[in-house]
Design a protein around this motif. Structure first.
Motif, PDB file in Angstrom:
ATOM      1  N   LYS A 185      -3.775  16.497 -87.755  1.00 56.19           N
ATOM      2  CA  LYS A 185      -4.661  15.251 -87.190  1.00 56.19           C
ATOM      3  C   LYS A 185      -5.695  15.150 -88.175  1.00 56.19           C
ATOM      4  CE  LYS A 185      -4.786  14.357 -82.470  1.00 56.19           C
ATOM      5  NZ  LYS A 185      -4.907  14.920 -81.202  1.00 56.19           N
ATOM      6  N   ILE A 186      -6.578  15.984 -88.634  1.00 56.83           N
ATOM      7  CA  ILE A 186      -7.544  15.957 -89.655  1.00 56.83           C
ATOM      8  C   ILE A 186      -7.089  15.242 -91.182  1.00 56.83           C
ATOM      9  CG2 ILE A 186      -9.338  17.097 -91.148  1.00 56.83           C
ATOM     10  CD1 ILE A 186      -9.586  19.043 -88.851  1.00 56.83           C
ATOM     11  N   SER A 187      -5.871  15.997 -91.398  1.00 57.25           N
ATOM     12  CA  SER A 187      -5.272  15.405 -92.784  1.00 57.25           C
ATOM     13  C   SER A 187      -4.970  14.104 -92.858  1.00 57.25           C
ATOM     14  CB  SER A 187      -4.243  16.633 -93.156  1.00 57.25           C
ATOM     15  OG  SER A 187      -3.348  16.484 -92.272  1.00 57.25           O
ATOM     16  N   LYS A 188      -4.379  13.671 -91.575  1.00 55.31           N
ATOM     17  CA  LYS A 188      -3.902  12.310 -91.429  1.00 55.31           C
ATOM     18  C   LYS A 188      -5.079  11.199 -91.641  1.00 55.31           C
ATOM     19  CE  LYS A 188       0.064  11.967 -89.191  1.00 55.31           C
ATOM     20  NZ  LYS A 188       0.786  12.235 -87.715  1.00 55.31           N
ATOM     21  N   LEU A 189      -6.318  11.650 -90.918  1.00 62.09           N
ATOM     22  CA  LEU A 189      -7.555  10.959 -90.930  1.00 62.09           C
ATOM     23  C   LEU A 189      -7.887  10.668 -92.390  1.00 62.09           C
ATOM     24  CD1 LEU A 189      -8.746  10.069 -88.190  1.00 62.09           C
ATOM     25  CD2 LEU A 189     -10.782  11.537 -88.599  1.00 62.09           C
ATOM     26  N   LEU A 190      -7.954  11.671 -92.965  1.00 66.18           N
ATOM     27  CA  LEU A 190      -8.670  11.774 -94.441  1.00 66.18           C
ATOM     28  C   LEU A 190      -7.480  11.716 -95.497  1.00 66.18           C
ATOM     29  CD1 LEU A 190     -11.712  14.284 -93.752  1.00 66.18           C
ATOM     30  CD2 LEU A 190     -11.728  11.984 -93.903  1.00 66.18           C
ATOM     31  N   ALA A 191      -6.414  11.403 -95.112  1.00 65.59           N
ATOM     32  CA  ALA A 191      -5.378  11.272 -96.112  1.00 65.59           C
ATOM     33  C   ALA A 191      -5.598  10.363 -97.409  1.00 65.59           C
ATOM     34  CB  ALA A 191      -4.000  10.845 -95.645  1.00 65.59           C
ATOM     35  N   PRO A 192      -6.087   9.177 -97.144  1.00 66.25           N
ATOM     36  CA  PRO A 192      -6.532   8.294 -98.424  1.00 66.25           C
ATOM     37  C   PRO A 192      -7.177   9.103 -99.498  1.00 66.25           C
ATOM     38  CG  PRO A 192      -6.892   7.179 -96.395  1.00 66.25           C
ATOM     39  CD  PRO A 192      -6.651   8.486 -95.820  1.00 66.25           C
ATOM     40  N   ALA A 217      -0.211  21.024 -96.789  1.00 68.21           N
ATOM     41  CA  ALA A 217      -1.192  21.464 -97.831  1.00 68.21           C
ATOM     42  C   ALA A 217      -2.417  20.483 -97.828  1.00 68.21           C
ATOM     43  CB  ALA A 217      -0.502  21.432 -98.918  1.00 68.21           C
ATOM     44  N   MET A 218      -2.092  19.201 -97.332  1.00 65.83           N
ATOM     45  CA  MET A 218      -3.198  18.317 -97.332  1.00 65.83           C
ATOM     46  C   MET A 218      -4.342  18.916 -96.162  1.00 65.83           C
ATOM     47  SD  MET A 218      -2.911  15.816 -98.943  1.00 65.83           S
ATOM     48  CE  MET A 218      -2.139  14.341 -99.700  1.00 65.83           C
ATOM     49  N   GLY A 219      -4.178  19.458 -95.332  1.00 67.04           N
ATOM     50  CA  GLY A 219      -4.909  19.847 -94.127  1.00 67.04           C
ATOM     51  C   GLY A 219      -5.656  21.089 -94.789  1.00 67.04           C
ATOM     52  N   TYR A 220      -5.116  22.069 -95.466  1.00 66.14           N
ATOM     53  CA  TYR A 220      -5.582  23.085 -96.092  1.00 66.14           C
ATOM     54  C   TYR A 220      -6.554  22.846 -97.078  1.00 66.14           C
ATOM     55  CZ  TYR A 220      -2.675  26.292 -93.031  1.00 66.14           C
ATOM     56  OH  TYR A 220      -2.236  26.749 -92.215  1.00 66.14           O
ATOM     57  N   ILE A 221      -6.180  22.001 -97.917  1.00 72.44           N
ATOM     58  CA  ILE A 221      -7.033  21.436 -98.989  1.00 72.44           C
ATOM     59  C   ILE A 221      -8.395  20.882 -98.505  1.00 72.44           C
ATOM     60  CG2 ILE A 221      -7.343  19.553-100.959  1.00 72.44           C
ATOM     61  CD1 ILE A 221      -4.234  20.084-101.210  1.00 72.44           C
ATOM     62  N   LEU A 222      -8.222  20.094 -97.470  1.00 67.90           N
ATOM     63  CA  LEU A 222      -9.439  19.257 -96.607  1.00 67.90           C
ATOM     64  C   LEU A 222     -10.236  20.490 -96.213  1.00 67.90           C
ATOM     65  CD1 LEU A 222      -8.120  16.094 -95.089  1.00 67.90           C
ATOM     66  CD2 LEU A 222      -9.984  16.421 -96.429  1.00 67.90           C
ATOM     67  N   SER A 223      -9.750  21.425 -95.510  1.00 71.09           N
ATOM     68  CA  SER A 223     -10.681  22.412 -94.833  1.00 71.09           C
ATOM     69  C   SER A 223     -11.295  23.206 -95.980  1.00 71.09           C
ATOM     70  CB  SER A 223     -10.056  23.271 -93.869  1.00 71.09           C
ATOM     71  OG  SER A 223      -8.638  23.088 -94.078  1.00 71.09           O
ATOM     72  N   ASN A 224     -10.405  23.302 -97.040  1.00 66.78           N
ATOM     73  CA  ASN A 224     -11.182  23.978 -98.357  1.00 66.78           C
ATOM     74  C   ASN A 224     -12.280  23.464 -98.856  1.00 66.78           C
ATOM     75  OD1 ASN A 224     -10.729  24.071-101.603  1.00 66.78           O
ATOM     76  ND2 ASN A 224     -11.134  26.056-100.642  1.00 66.78           N
ATOM     77  N   MET A 225     -12.199  22.104 -99.086  1.00 71.28           N
ATOM     78  CA  MET A 225     -13.176  20.955 -99.535  1.00 71.28           C
ATOM     79  C   MET A 225     -14.274  20.987 -98.593  1.00 71.28           C
ATOM     80  SD  MET A 225     -10.943  18.058-101.214  1.00 71.28           S
ATOM     81  CE  MET A 225     -12.299  16.756-101.361  1.00 71.28           C
ATOM     82  N   ASN A 245       2.262  13.912 -95.239  1.00 71.46           N
ATOM     83  CA  ASN A 245       1.991  14.699 -93.937  1.00 71.46           C
ATOM     84  C   ASN A 245       2.120  16.090 -94.182  1.00 71.46           C
ATOM     85  OD1 ASN A 245       1.480  12.724 -92.292  1.00 71.46           O
ATOM     86  ND2 ASN A 245       3.759  12.065 -92.442  1.00 71.46           N
ATOM     87  N   HIS A 246       2.109  16.423 -95.503  1.00 68.18           N
ATOM     88  CA  HIS A 246       2.353  17.956 -95.646  1.00 68.18           C
ATOM     89  C   HIS A 246       1.285  18.727 -95.321  1.00 68.18           C
ATOM     90  CE1 HIS A 246       3.281  21.589 -98.245  1.00 68.18           C
ATOM     91  NE2 HIS A 246       4.529  21.176 -98.172  1.00 68.18           N
TER      92      HIS A 246
END
Lengths: 176, 247
Positions: free
Chosen positions: B66-73, B88-96, B85-86
């Motif tokens: 959900k989070i990664s979809k929100l901040l995908a751009p 990895a996007m979600g984890y990259i975001l939580s890492n950041m 939708n991978h």
């Protein structure tokens, strides 16, 4: 503003800790099994990193203990002092990419010796906060997935360390 | 380059100790360093085990997606070769975000998780992908909003304004991060232009053969990876292959 920042830093982790399991439970995930499953991954990851970190730490430890780092620092210090920068912070620039605990110890020592509100104390704090232990990050992240060829990652990391170091000094001299 | 730095650190250290006549220091330093490496890893175990368990919960519950979809751009700009939708996007975001909040210890497991997800997209398991390099660049520049540790230390030594370095740190961090992103982009485009021995990031765009068999046609709308369980077995397969290769 400061209160708000403090509030965030004390509440962030507890809030995340409460929210994630609750959300997963509401979504009918078998929460405990799921947690343990992921946690197992964490354990094997930590064990996989050991050889990488031992290799790096051995090299850094030899370099420091031999006095080579001290020599490099004494060689560069007069040069940087002529730029109006307090030379005492320079070792930090060389230590920071190599060792996180080492540079934190050095920063703490600078703050203890010269006071947290001195120019040296402020610059050291800013450097410590705005750069990272590049070699450690590289070792841990690439080690965890077994990457052997990091391409240009190290160059980019070291470059941004240098930029961060110079920027931190410049900003502090400008602001305070 | 890491090979060169490693050899240089050891050899320069050796030469220095020898020149000063205290070569025995090298032996002690080597074993001390090895001990430190293991100690650090053991210190990491608790944090990694705990946070990776939490992250699995966030993933299985659907929170991460959900989070990664929100901040995908935003992340799509930094990581153009990772499918939107991978996981990895979600984890990259939580890492950041963990880095931003200065949660140092919590950021590492998320970064490692992100790396492991990026590795599933990697055609050559021993060579870093451009996306991996970008993730490292972001982490070594360490985008920090609140340097909590430093504020604590300053408080400890009776600073009149312990948090006065927040502003300067923020500016310095922003400049360093910007420099890292620019440098990363420069190297990335240079590697793309050079005729490579192994195909560059283009290959990362096309999903891996074993994964495409699951959803070949609908991959644009549906998440590229069908179930978390399937992907997990994929990862373990990769890891076991790695260990056999290491011998």
């Amino acid at each position: 503003m400061l209160n708000f920042i403090n509030l965030i830093s004390t509440w962030a982790i507890p809030a995340i800790l409460a929210f994630i399991p609750l959300y997963a439970y509401a979504k009918k995930v078998p929460v405990y099994d799921s947690f343990v499953d992921g946690a197992k991954d964490g354990f094997s990851t930590a064990i996989n990193i050991i050889p990488h970190l031992v290799g790096m730490m051995v090299a850094i430890s030899i370099f420091r203990a031999s006095g080579a780092l001290d020599y490099m620092i004494s060689w560069v210090t007069p040069w940087i002092k002529s730029w109006g920068v307090p030379g005492e912070v320079l070792p930090l620039g060389l230590l920071r990419p190599l060792t996180g605990t080492g540079s934190l110890a050095f920063t703490t020592d600078l703050i203890r010796t010269y006071g947290p509100d001195s120019m040296i104390g402020r610059i050291a704090s800013t450097i410590q906060g705005s750069t990272d232990t590049t070699l450690y990050v590289l070792t841990v992240y690439f080690g965890a997935v077994g990457i052997r060829n990091g391409r240009y990652a190290l160059k980019v990391g070291l470059f941004s360390d240098v930029v961060g170091f110079v920027a931190a000094i410049a900003i502090c001299l400008l602001v305070f | 380059m890491i090979h060169l730095i490693w050899v240089a650190l050891i050899c320069i250290g050796f030469a220095f100790a020898a020149a000063q006549g205290n070569i025995e220091v090298v032996t002690k330093a080597a074993f001390d360093g090895a001990a430190t490496g293991v100690t650090v890893c053991f210190g990491l175990i608790s944090v990694l085990v705990f946070w990776m368990g939490m992250m699995r919960l966030a993933e299985d519950g659907g929170l991460l997606q959900k989070i990664s979809k929100l901040l995908a751009p935003i992340v799509a700009f930094l990581f153009p070769d990772v499918p939107r939708n991978h996981p990895a996007m979600g984890y990259i975001l939580s890492n950041m975000s963990a880095n931003l909040l200065g949660l140092g210890n919590a950021a590492t497991p998320m970064g490692i998780k992100a790396m492991q997800e990026l590795q599933t997209l990697n055609p050559d398991k021993q060579t870093a992908t451009p996306a991996m390099c970008t993730l490292l660049a972001l982490n070594t520049a360490s985008i920090t909003l609140i340097p909590t540790t430093l504020i604590a230390i300053r408080l400890n030594y009776h600073s009149a304004h312990p948090a006065e370095i927040v502003g300067t740190t923020l500016v310095a961090t922003a400049i360093a991060t910007f420099a890292a992103i620019v440098a990363d982009r420069w190297y990335r485009s240079r590697e793309l232009r050079r005729p490579p021995a192994n195909p560059p990031s283009q290959t990362a765009l096309t999903p891996q053969p074993p994964q495409t068999t699951a959803t070949p046609a609908s991959s644009s709308t549906a998440p590229p990876v069908s179930s978390p369980a399937a992907r997990r077995t994929g990862i373990t397969a990769v890891q076991s292959r790695d260990t056999t290769w290491k011998g």
